[in-house]
Scaffold this active site. Structure first.
Site, PDB file in Angstrom:
ATOM      1  CD  GLU A 119     -12.774  29.306  -0.388  1.00  0.00           C
ATOM      2  OE1 GLU A 119     -11.668  29.224  -0.929  1.00  0.00           O
ATOM      3  OE2 GLU A 119     -13.821  29.522  -1.037  1.00  0.00           O
ATOM      4  CE  LYS A 145     -19.848  28.024  -5.143  1.00  0.00           C
ATOM      5  NZ  LYS A 145     -18.514  27.938  -4.555  1.00  0.00           N
ATOM      6  NE  ARG A 181     -10.250  22.067  -3.721  1.00  0.00           N
ATOM      7  CZ  ARG A 181      -9.793  23.307  -3.753  1.00  0.00           C
ATOM      8  NH1 ARG A 181      -8.563  23.568  -3.394  1.00  0.00           N
ATOM      9  NH2 ARG A 181     -10.570  24.303  -4.119  1.00  0.00           N
TER      10      ARG A 181
HETATM   11  P1  ADP Z   1      -7.767  27.139  -3.934  1.00  0.00           P
HETATM   12  O1  ADP Z   1      -9.120  27.519  -3.401  1.00  0.00           O
HETATM   13  O2  ADP Z   1      -7.266  25.797  -3.528  1.00  0.00           O
HETATM   14  O3  ADP Z   1      -6.766  28.206  -3.808  1.00  0.00           O
HETATM   15  P2  ADP Z   1      -8.571  28.145  -6.386  1.00  0.00           P
HETATM   16  O4  ADP Z   1      -9.853  28.626  -5.780  1.00  0.00           O
HETATM   17  O5  ADP Z   1      -7.529  29.112  -6.748  1.00  0.00           O
HETATM   18  O6  ADP Z   1      -7.955  27.000  -5.452  1.00  0.00           O
HETATM   19  O7  ADP Z   1      -8.862  27.270  -7.639  1.00  0.00           O
HETATM   20  C1  ADP Z   1     -10.159  27.008  -8.029  1.00  0.00           C
HETATM   21  C2  ADP Z   1     -10.316  25.590  -8.452  1.00  0.00           C
HETATM   22  O8  ADP Z   1      -9.372  25.221  -9.447  1.00  0.00           O
HETATM   23  C3  ADP Z   1     -10.119  24.642  -7.312  1.00  0.00           C
HETATM   24  O9  ADP Z   1     -11.082  23.634  -7.441  1.00  0.00           O
HETATM   25  C4  ADP Z   1      -8.739  24.080  -7.499  1.00  0.00           C
HETATM   26  O10 ADP Z   1      -8.701  22.770  -7.027  1.00  0.00           O
HETATM   27  C5  ADP Z   1      -8.578  24.156  -8.999  1.00  0.00           C
HETATM   28  N1  ADP Z   1      -7.202  24.465  -9.342  1.00  0.00           N
HETATM   29  C6  ADP Z   1      -6.530  25.594  -9.056  1.00  0.00           C
HETATM   30  N2  ADP Z   1      -5.282  25.554  -9.533  1.00  0.00           N
HETATM   31  C7  ADP Z   1      -5.164  24.363 -10.154  1.00  0.00           C
HETATM   32  C8  ADP Z   1      -4.104  23.699 -10.847  1.00  0.00           C
HETATM   33  N3  ADP Z   1      -2.909  24.255 -10.978  1.00  0.00           N
HETATM   34  N4  ADP Z   1      -4.341  22.482 -11.375  1.00  0.00           N
HETATM   35  C9  ADP Z   1      -5.535  21.904 -11.222  1.00  0.00           C
HETATM   36  N5  ADP Z   1      -6.561  22.474 -10.581  1.00  0.00           N
HETATM   37  C10 ADP Z   1      -6.388  23.673 -10.042  1.00  0.00           C
HETATM   38  P1  ADP Z   2     -15.666  29.431  -5.829  1.00  0.00           P
HETATM   39  O1  ADP Z   2     -16.286  28.100  -5.569  1.00  0.00           O
HETATM   40  O2  ADP Z   2     -15.685  29.773  -7.253  1.00  0.00           O
HETATM   41  O3  ADP Z   2     -14.341  29.563  -5.137  1.00  0.00           O
HETATM   42  P2  ADP Z   2     -16.730  31.177  -3.751  1.00  0.00           P
HETATM   43  O4  ADP Z   2     -18.110  31.073  -3.257  1.00  0.00           O
HETATM   44  O5  ADP Z   2     -15.658  30.626  -2.888  1.00  0.00           O
HETATM   45  O6  ADP Z   2     -16.690  30.484  -5.171  1.00  0.00           O
HETATM   46  O7  ADP Z   2     -16.423  32.695  -4.094  1.00  0.00           O
HETATM   47  C1  ADP Z   2     -15.287  33.060  -4.828  1.00  0.00           C
HETATM   48  C2  ADP Z   2     -14.943  34.529  -4.568  1.00  0.00           C
HETATM   49  O8  ADP Z   2     -16.053  35.400  -4.895  1.00  0.00           O
HETATM   50  C3  ADP Z   2     -14.644  34.862  -3.130  1.00  0.00           C
HETATM   51  O9  ADP Z   2     -13.299  34.584  -2.804  1.00  0.00           O
HETATM   52  C4  ADP Z   2     -14.977  36.337  -3.068  1.00  0.00           C
HETATM   53  O10 ADP Z   2     -13.931  37.113  -3.615  1.00  0.00           O
HETATM   54  C5  ADP Z   2     -16.171  36.477  -3.978  1.00  0.00           C
HETATM   55  N1  ADP Z   2     -17.430  36.378  -3.233  1.00  0.00           N
HETATM   56  C6  ADP Z   2     -18.126  35.252  -2.999  1.00  0.00           C
HETATM   57  N2  ADP Z   2     -19.256  35.493  -2.299  1.00  0.00           N
HETATM   58  C7  ADP Z   2     -19.301  36.831  -2.087  1.00  0.00           C
HETATM   59  C8  ADP Z   2     -20.223  37.716  -1.446  1.00  0.00           C
HETATM   60  N3  ADP Z   2     -21.345  37.261  -0.912  1.00  0.00           N
HETATM   61  N4  ADP Z   2     -19.938  39.032  -1.420  1.00  0.00           N
HETATM   62  C9  ADP Z   2     -18.803  39.508  -1.983  1.00  0.00           C
HETATM   63  N5  ADP Z   2     -17.906  38.721  -2.624  1.00  0.00           N
HETATM   64  C10 ADP Z   2     -18.134  37.403  -2.677  1.00  0.00           C
HETATM   65 MG    MG Z   3     -13.956  29.426  -3.156  1.00  0.00          MG
END
Ligand code: ADP
Ligand code: ADP
Ligand code: MG
Length: 650
Positions: A274, A116, A296
């Site tokens: 995102e 990140k 992906r």
């Molecule tokens: P996405 O961002 O695709 O909606 P999520 O953020 O909900 O996925 O899931 C977080 C992580 O877990 C991602 O790296 C996703 O690839 C993995 N993941 C989510 N659901 C599954 C599943 N059913 N089987 C394997 N990996 C999963």
């Molecule tokens: P991951 O790789 O686990 O998906 P993300 O960086 O995509 O991590 O963040 C996951 C979730 O955390 C976001 O969907 C959001 O709900 C919350 N989030 C992330 N960054 C922030 C931020 N700077 N302020 C508020 N909420 C955040």
């Molecule tokens: Mg995310």
């Protein structure tokens, strides 16, 4: 070109990819672990290769075995699905080194977005707005604390290698920083083997809005946005497209930023950019910031497919075959609105604990798209994610798509495990959600107010009673009903610590009265076999021996407890047959000196308006009969005594 593709995944996404691949005329090769030998994704494939044990590290993460399987099966390409190896740059390199095509981006693009901190730096350079924060290499506690103060609380600590909401901590003020940092690092070390963190301004009224992008390495488009603000612990629960309340101005600003991100890394295939959005004053083009890019196919891609009419997996496969991007930006448009919910085997009341179980009964509403990796009769095992299905609704506008979702959820039925279905229904009906007032804290704020376990009505308990007593499923199945020999039966149903002792009395071939103690319910069976109370159908049932599931507007699961069996089982000694409840002895069926087999009927007791059969708990010989027909006896009274084991032997 390739005419055969191996899918390096399992569950719903493996089935989803297989469906499109087959429709395109490709041969599909599946891989599976021990536990998945008979899984749906294996059954759908033209060929399936075993790759190892149940732990992902022994199978679905074994890149070497997956590549060997592809070579052996003659597959020309590998589709990784999501999760597992989908964002693993070394795997991509190994696939290509083996002369195979990876259906996805280059290893370089994955690496650029993999961490990140580096991704944020790259995006800032490309002119994409990034969340204000610190993403430097100096990881000393003192510096990180200083940076948090400079950014201004509240801040978010994130693992740079993070994913799935892991390694993330919200810190409200300086006093909590040190502790949160230590725990975020510890979690990141365990989950990702990398404890580096970054610090971000915590955006207030945060909304998660992401943009689907697609590239062929040279040209790039976006397929509009998805709102994934309905989250629990940073995990998505309900997703929709387009984002409620978004303006054209905001959409084109976000779309352009996402395309710039894809361009910056020469992206190929499907990806998601995102953004975190400050929704405190509506959606404004200067209030969204890049969070990360997922290189992906995303779990929630079906909502985008629903509103654009594009099959994203088809695009992935075509671009992987070397075709140029199948559409230009001006050819893409939004048609209506779509929602997706993630249906899980989980115990919501116990804190959303993942659950397991065999899916004895599984029905998805016909008006919904159901992407599932399990079939009726399959098991949700403890080895993998307990997802049962993704259910997707579509409609010409948000209100209609949402009504279709709500109706579809009511019509969907799962028996054999607990699920989050009632939670999803409650959220889909939440007034803020209905009106499109969403933010990432909505679920957490609502948990206390929403009713995720609606109380069973007397009619529902009555229907459960009938199903429990006849041990038969659904409507129309009670063929032997009229011949039933005992006019009255008693049964005990429980739900957690709630207990109903109910007595059912047969009034005629089509009617019963169920006495719930405080209330009596009369049910009549209609010509189609459905039970009705006061003229209205109550629902459908599935009886599974020890439990009954009733599908009314909510799902109600009851455990069946026969008081007789329960008390006999708990009786202190197995050489006495005791009365499980007060009653009148209606018959004694054995005599002293008679040899018995375990389970033999020894006496009949009339109690609580019905007759109970008492049975011997073990093989033995009757030593003594302690009651006679007509005796009024108390609960716990000894009725028959068997000879002690030593007497038997003698
Ligand atoms: P996405 O961002 O695709 O909606 P999520 O953020 O909900 O996925 O899931 C977080 C992580 O877990 C991602 O790296 C996703 O690839 C993995 N993941 C989510 N659901 C599954 C599943 N059913 N089987 C394997 N990996 C999963
Ligand atoms: P991951 O790789 O686990 O998906 P993300 O960086 O995509 O991590 O963040 C996951 C979730 O955390 C976001 O969907 C959001 O709900 C919350 N989030 C992330 N960054 C922030 C931020 N700077 N302020 C508020 N909420 C955040
Ligand atoms: Mg995310």
């Amino acid at each position: 070109m390739f005419d055969s593709v191996l899918i390096a995944n399992r569950g719903e996404i493996a089935c989803r990819v297989a469906r499109t691949a087959r429709a395109m005329g490709l041969r599909v090769v599946a891989v599976y672990s021990d536990a998945d030998r008979d899984a749906a994704h294996v059954a759908m494939a033209d060929q399936a290769v075993w790759i190892g044990g149940n732990a992902p590290a022994d199978s679905y993460l074994r890149g070497d075995r997956i590549i060997a399987a592809a070579l052996e099966a003659g597959a020309g390409a590998i589709h990784p699905g999501y999760g597992f190896l989908s964002e693993n740059a070394e795997f991509v390199e190994a696939v290509e080194a083996a002369g195979l095509i990876f259906v996805g981006p280059t290893a370089g693009a994955i690496r650029a977005m993999g961490l990140k901190d580096a991704a944020k730096a790259l995006m800032a350079e490309a002119g994409v707005p990034v969340v204000p924060g610190y993403h430097g290499a100096d990881q000393s506690d003192v510096l990180l604390a200083e940076e948090a103060g400079r950014i201004g609380y509240p801040v978010l600590i994130k693992a740079v290698a993070g994913g799935g909401g892991k390694g993330m901590r919200l810190v409200e003020s300086a006093d909590g920083f040190a502790e949160a940092l230590a725990s975020a690092r510890a979690e990141a070390r365990t989950a990702f083997g990398n404890d580096a963190v970054l610090i971000e301004k915590y955006v207030s009224s945060p909304r998660h809005i992401e943009v689907q992008v697609f590239g062929d390495g040279e040209r790039f488009v976006h397929l509009f946005e998805r709102d994934c603000s309905l989250q629990r612990r940073h995990q998505k629960v309900i997703e929709e497209a387009p984002a409620p309340g978004i303006t054209e101005e905001m959409r084109s600003a976000m779309g352009a930023a996402a395309v710039r991100a894809a361009e910056a890394i020469g992206y190929r295939g499907a990806g998601t950019v995102e953004f975190i959005v400050d929704g405190s004053e509506g959606l404004r083009p200067d209030r969204f910031w890049f969070m990360e890019m997922n290189t992906r196919l995303q779990v929630e891609h079906p909502v985008t497919e629903a509103i654009t009419g594009v099959d994203l997996v088809e695009w992935q496969l075509r671009v992987a075959m070397g075709e140029p991007l199948p559409a230009r930006q001006e050819n893409l448009s939004i048609n209506g609105h779509a929602f997706e919910v993630r249906l899980y085997a989980e115990d919501v009341a116990a804190g959303f604990l993942p659950a397991t179980g065999r899916l004895h009964h599984l029905r998805f509403a016909e008006n919904l798209r159901a992407d599932s990796g399990v079939r009726e009769g399959d098991e949700i095992s403890p080895h993998y994610d307990p997802m049962i299905a993704k259910l997707i609704s579509h409609g010409p506008n948000r209100a209609i798509a949402l009504s279709r979702l709500r109706k579809g959820l009511i019509q969907s039925q799962v028996a054999g495990t607990v699920t989050n279905l009632e939670f999803l229904k409650a959220m889909a009906g939440h007034c803020d959600f209905v009106e499109g007032r969403v933010d990432t804290g909505l679920i957490a704020r609502s948990l206390g107010d929403l009713d995720f376990a609606p109380a069973a009505s007397p009619e529902v308990v009555a229907l459960a009673t009938i199903s429990a007593i006849f041990d038969e499923n659904a409507a129309g199945a009670h063929a032997g009903f009229a011949l039933w020999s005992r006019p009255r039966r008693i049964v005990q149903l429980t739900q957690g610590d709630k207990v109903w002792t109910v007595c059912m009395e047969i009034d005629g071939p089509r009617a019963v009265t169920v006495d719930l103690g405080e209330e009596q319910v009369t049910l009549e069976r209609d010509s189609e076999g459905h039970w009705r109370a006061g003229g209205a159908r109550i629902g459908e049932t599935v009886a599974l021996g020890e439990s009954v599931t009733v599908f009314a507007s909510s799902t109600h699961i009851f455990a069946i407890q026969n008081p007789l069996e329960r008390e006999v089982a708990s009786a202190a000694s197995d050489h006495l047959v005791v009365a499980p409840m007060p009653g009148v002895v209606s018959a004694v069926l054995v005599k002293a000196g008679e040899p018995l087999k375990a389970g033999a009927r020894v006496a009949l007791l009339e109690a609580m308006k019905m007759e109970h059969t008492l049975c011997a708990a073990r093989d033995g010989t009757v030593a003594e009969v302690l009651v006679s027909a007509g005796d009024q006896i108390a609960a716990g009274a000894a009725m028959i005594r068997l000879e002690e084991e030593s007497e038997d032997a003698a």
